[in-house]
Design a protein around this motif. Structure first.
Motif, short mmCIF file in Angstrom:
data_model
loop_
_atom_site.label_atom_id
_atom_site.label_comp_id
_atom_site.label_asym_id
_atom_site.label_seq_id
_atom_site.Cartn_x
_atom_site.Cartn_y
_atom_site.Cartn_z
N LEU A 44 0.11 1.89 0.19
CA LEU A 44 1.41 1.26 0.26
C LEU A 44 1.30 -0.14 -0.33
CD1 LEU A 44 4.37 1.01 1.19
CD2 LEU A 44 3.47 0.24 3.43
N GLU A 46 3.52 -3.46 -0.76
CA GLU A 46 4.73 -4.16 -0.37
C GLU A 46 4.81 -5.42 -1.22
OE1 GLU A 46 5.33 -3.67 4.23
OE2 GLU A 46 3.17 -3.81 3.76
N LYS A 47 5.66 -5.35 -2.25
CA LYS A 47 5.74 -6.46 -3.20
C LYS A 47 6.14 -7.76 -2.54
CE LYS A 47 7.87 -5.66 -7.09
NZ LYS A 47 8.66 -5.16 -8.23
N ASN A 75 12.72 -4.13 -10.27
CA ASN A 75 11.95 -2.97 -10.71
C ASN A 75 11.61 -3.11 -12.18
OD1 ASN A 75 10.73 -0.46 -10.68
ND2 ASN A 75 12.64 0.68 -10.76
N VAL A 86 8.70 -0.06 -8.92
CA VAL A 86 8.98 0.32 -7.54
C VAL A 86 9.17 1.83 -7.53
CG1 VAL A 86 10.66 0.13 -5.66
CG2 VAL A 86 10.07 -1.89 -7.00
N LEU A 88 7.62 5.95 -5.97
CA LEU A 88 6.54 6.79 -5.47
C LEU A 88 5.74 7.31 -6.66
CD1 LEU A 88 5.46 7.81 -2.77
CD2 LEU A 88 6.89 9.83 -3.04
N GLU A 172 2.83 4.27 -2.98
CA GLU A 172 4.22 3.92 -2.72
C GLU A 172 4.38 2.42 -2.95
OE1 GLU A 172 7.43 3.98 0.97
OE2 GLU A 172 5.43 4.82 1.26
N ARG A 174 6.98 -0.61 -2.75
CA ARG A 174 8.28 -1.04 -2.21
C ARG A 174 8.61 -2.44 -2.72
NH1 ARG A 174 7.38 0.39 4.18
NH2 ARG A 174 7.16 2.65 3.94
N PRO A 175 9.91 -2.75 -2.78
CA PRO A 175 10.31 -4.11 -3.21
C PRO A 175 9.73 -5.19 -2.31
CG PRO A 175 12.25 -2.67 -3.04
CD PRO A 175 11.07 -1.91 -2.49
#
Length: 175
Positions: A44, A46-47, A75, A86, A88, A172, A174-175
């Motif tokens: 994962l 998390e940006k 993105n 961003v 999957l 994954e 994410r923003p």
């Protein structure tokens, strides 16, 4: 006058107690740790938190602070925009001889990214990797967001992630 002093002191103590409770009080339980795992099944990114969390069956195996592309908000849409995509993805290649300390490629762009870029008459970019620091920068981690859209870790963290990650592992972002 003394009464005002006592009221002020009571308010100060109550405020400090509230601040301490707010900062150090109960928190939701953290996911279980699995530090002795020999592989992971999910990464994962998390940006907004600049954090990578690698897990196996939901148990956290490792966490690392990360650097992103030089323009990380939003993105990735076109080659050279400095954004990290961003969505999957999966690890689709491993490169022990990259220009950076080890690298794990993700399968960006996806078909939807390619379609969107074609409709806009642009190139969606590619070659997005999770990697360590540039070769030749031993013992030092570059500060800030400095990649062209990749996810960068320290070399020690990248070496750990490299040993845990197989081709096909889910990523994954994410923003």
């Amino acid at each position: 006058m003394r009464r005002l002093g006592l009221i002020g002191l009571a308010l100060l103590i109550a405020g400090a107690g509230w601040a301490g409770w707010h900062r150090f009080g109960p928190r939701p339980p953290a996911p279980p740790m699995a530090p002795e795992a020999t592989r992971i099944d999910h990464i994962l990114i998390e940006k907004s938190a600049r954090r990578l969390t690698a897990t196996l069956d939901g148990a956290v195996v490792m966490k690392a602070d990360i650097a992103l592309g030089f323009a990380p908000d939003g993105n990735k849409e076109i080659e050279g925009d400095g954004k990290t995509p961003v969505g999957l993805f999966r690890i689709d290649r491993r490169n022990p001889n990259s220009a950076f300390h080890l690298s794990l490629g993700i399968d960006y762009p996806q078909p939807d990214d390619i379609k969107r870029a074609r409709q806009q008459g642009t190139d969606p970019g590619g070659d997005i990797f999770i990697h360590g620091q540039p070769n030749g920068v031993a013992g030092f981690t570059l500060p800030g967001d400095w990649t062209l859209g990749c996810i960068a870790l320290s070399n020690a963290e990248m070496a750990q992630l490299w040993t845990l990650t197989e081709t096909g592992t889910t990523v994954e972002i994410r923003p």
